[in-house]
Design a protein around this motif. Sequence first.
Motif, PDB file in Angstrom:
ATOM      1  N   ILE A   4       0.875  -1.164   0.000  1.00  0.00           N
ATOM      2  CA  ILE A   4       0.000   0.000   0.000  1.00  0.00           C
ATOM      3  C   ILE A   4       0.909   1.210   0.000  1.00  0.00           C
ATOM      4  O   ILE A   4       1.724   1.392   0.910  1.00  0.00           O
ATOM      5  CB  ILE A   4      -0.946  -0.004   1.209  1.00  0.00           C
ATOM      6  CG1 ILE A   4      -1.879  -1.201   1.113  1.00  0.00           C
ATOM      7  CG2 ILE A   4      -1.730   1.302   1.261  1.00  0.00           C
ATOM      8  CD1 ILE A   4      -2.839  -1.344   2.244  1.00  0.00           C
ATOM      9  N   ILE A   5       0.791   2.019  -1.063  1.00  0.00           N
ATOM     10  CA  ILE A   5       1.671   3.174  -1.219  1.00  0.00           C
ATOM     11  C   ILE A   5       0.861   4.451  -1.067  1.00  0.00           C
ATOM     12  O   ILE A   5      -0.361   4.460  -1.228  1.00  0.00           O
ATOM     13  CB  ILE A   5       2.375   3.170  -2.593  1.00  0.00           C
ATOM     14  CG1 ILE A   5       1.350   3.197  -3.735  1.00  0.00           C
ATOM     15  CG2 ILE A   5       3.300   1.990  -2.718  1.00  0.00           C
ATOM     16  CD1 ILE A   5       1.969   3.397  -5.102  1.00  0.00           C
ATOM     17  N   LYS A   6       1.572   5.524  -0.767  1.00  0.00           N
ATOM     18  CA  LYS A   6       0.959   6.839  -0.665  1.00  0.00           C
ATOM     19  C   LYS A   6       1.658   7.735  -1.667  1.00  0.00           C
ATOM     20  O   LYS A   6       2.880   7.862  -1.649  1.00  0.00           O
ATOM     21  CB  LYS A   6       1.120   7.394   0.740  1.00  0.00           C
ATOM     22  CG  LYS A   6       0.532   8.770   0.915  1.00  0.00           C
ATOM     23  CD  LYS A   6       0.755   9.267   2.318  1.00  0.00           C
ATOM     24  CE  LYS A   6       0.258  10.690   2.441  1.00  0.00           C
ATOM     25  NZ  LYS A   6       0.581  11.240   3.761  1.00  0.00           N
ATOM     26  N   THR A   7       0.881   8.319  -2.569  1.00  0.00           N
ATOM     27  CA  THR A   7       1.434   9.259  -3.519  1.00  0.00           C
ATOM     28  C   THR A   7       0.409  10.339  -3.790  1.00  0.00           C
ATOM     29  O   THR A   7      -0.780  10.044  -3.968  1.00  0.00           O
ATOM     30  CB  THR A   7       1.880   8.577  -4.827  1.00  0.00           C
ATOM     31  OG1 THR A   7       2.382   9.566  -5.720  1.00  0.00           O
ATOM     32  CG2 THR A   7       0.771   7.824  -5.494  1.00  0.00           C
ATOM     33  N   VAL A  41       3.487  -3.576   3.613  1.00  0.00           N
ATOM     34  CA  VAL A  41       3.951  -4.582   2.668  1.00  0.00           C
ATOM     35  C   VAL A  41       3.436  -5.923   3.159  1.00  0.00           C
ATOM     36  O   VAL A  41       3.572  -6.263   4.337  1.00  0.00           O
ATOM     37  CB  VAL A  41       5.492  -4.618   2.581  1.00  0.00           C
ATOM     38  CG1 VAL A  41       5.950  -5.737   1.676  1.00  0.00           C
ATOM     39  CG2 VAL A  41       6.026  -3.298   2.086  1.00  0.00           C
ATOM     40  N   GLY A  42       2.816  -6.669   2.252  1.00  0.00           N
ATOM     41  CA  GLY A  42       2.296  -7.971   2.604  1.00  0.00           C
ATOM     42  C   GLY A  42       2.742  -9.017   1.614  1.00  0.00           C
ATOM     43  O   GLY A  42       2.967  -8.720   0.449  1.00  0.00           O
ATOM     44  N   GLY A  43       2.904 -10.234   2.092  1.00  0.00           N
ATOM     45  CA  GLY A  43       3.315 -11.329   1.228  1.00  0.00           C
ATOM     46  C   GLY A  43       3.270 -12.633   1.987  1.00  0.00           C
ATOM     47  O   GLY A  43       2.590 -12.767   3.010  1.00  0.00           O
ATOM     48  N   GLY A  50       4.218   0.001   8.496  1.00  0.00           N
ATOM     49  CA  GLY A  50       5.126   1.106   8.785  1.00  0.00           C
ATOM     50  C   GLY A  50       4.570   2.042   9.829  1.00  0.00           C
ATOM     51  O   GLY A  50       3.383   2.060  10.112  1.00  0.00           O
ATOM     52  N   ALA A  51       5.468   2.847  10.387  1.00  0.00           N
ATOM     53  CA  ALA A  51       5.058   3.840  11.365  1.00  0.00           C
ATOM     54  C   ALA A  51       5.782   5.146  11.085  1.00  0.00           C
ATOM     55  O   ALA A  51       6.788   5.415  11.716  1.00  0.00           O
ATOM     56  CB  ALA A  51       5.349   3.356  12.780  1.00  0.00           C
ATOM     57  N   PRO A  52       5.430   5.988  10.164  1.00  0.00           N
ATOM     58  CA  PRO A  52       4.323   5.870   9.228  1.00  0.00           C
ATOM     59  C   PRO A  52       4.681   5.087   7.958  1.00  0.00           C
ATOM     60  O   PRO A  52       3.802   4.593   7.272  1.00  0.00           O
ATOM     61  CB  PRO A  52       4.007   7.312   8.871  1.00  0.00           C
ATOM     62  CG  PRO A  52       5.317   8.006   8.957  1.00  0.00           C
ATOM     63  CD  PRO A  52       6.058   7.305  10.070  1.00  0.00           C
ATOM     64  N   PHE A  53       5.993   4.986   7.633  1.00  0.00           N
ATOM     65  CA  PHE A  53       6.385   4.278   6.414  1.00  0.00           C
ATOM     66  C   PHE A  53       7.269   3.090   6.761  1.00  0.00           C
ATOM     67  O   PHE A  53       7.969   3.091   7.776  1.00  0.00           O
ATOM     68  CB  PHE A  53       7.139   5.213   5.461  1.00  0.00           C
ATOM     69  CG  PHE A  53       6.370   6.453   5.114  1.00  0.00           C
ATOM     70  CD1 PHE A  53       5.159   6.371   4.452  1.00  0.00           C
ATOM     71  CD2 PHE A  53       6.832   7.703   5.466  1.00  0.00           C
ATOM     72  CE1 PHE A  53       4.432   7.500   4.138  1.00  0.00           C
ATOM     73  CE2 PHE A  53       6.120   8.843   5.157  1.00  0.00           C
ATOM     74  CZ  PHE A  53       4.917   8.743   4.493  1.00  0.00           C
TER      75      PHE A  53
END
Length: 124
Positions: A4-7, A41-43, A50-53
């Motif tokens: 899950i990304i933030k942009t 990140v999952g797998g 993350g906290a935050p990333f």
Amino acid sequence: MYAIIKTQGKQYRVAANDVITIDRMEGEAGDVVTISQVLLVGGEAGIQVGAPFVEGVSVQAEIVAQARGPKVIAFKKRRRKNSRRARGFRADLTKLKIVSIGAGEAPKAKAKKAKAEDAADAAA
């Protein structure tokens, strides 16, 4: 593996070979961009939050096309007043193809590792 990304203030769930459409991003078709703001990140090994990333994880994406979205028309009418207004809008969009989700070392970790190696070399 997924991430899950933030942009640009929005969050997207991506996996390898996914094609996503986001708001306009600088670059030409064929350019490779790195998105370092990874929230999760999952797998197969589990989930890393993350906290935050998440440290040391980045997503590589290739710009497929710079495009424009469909036209959205905002129509306002006041009944019995002979007043109406139409306003159109088309968003500038970028299509990204996710190339890989990398789990390399973070830049801070690399710097600490390099300092430790230098200290070991100096001691020897």
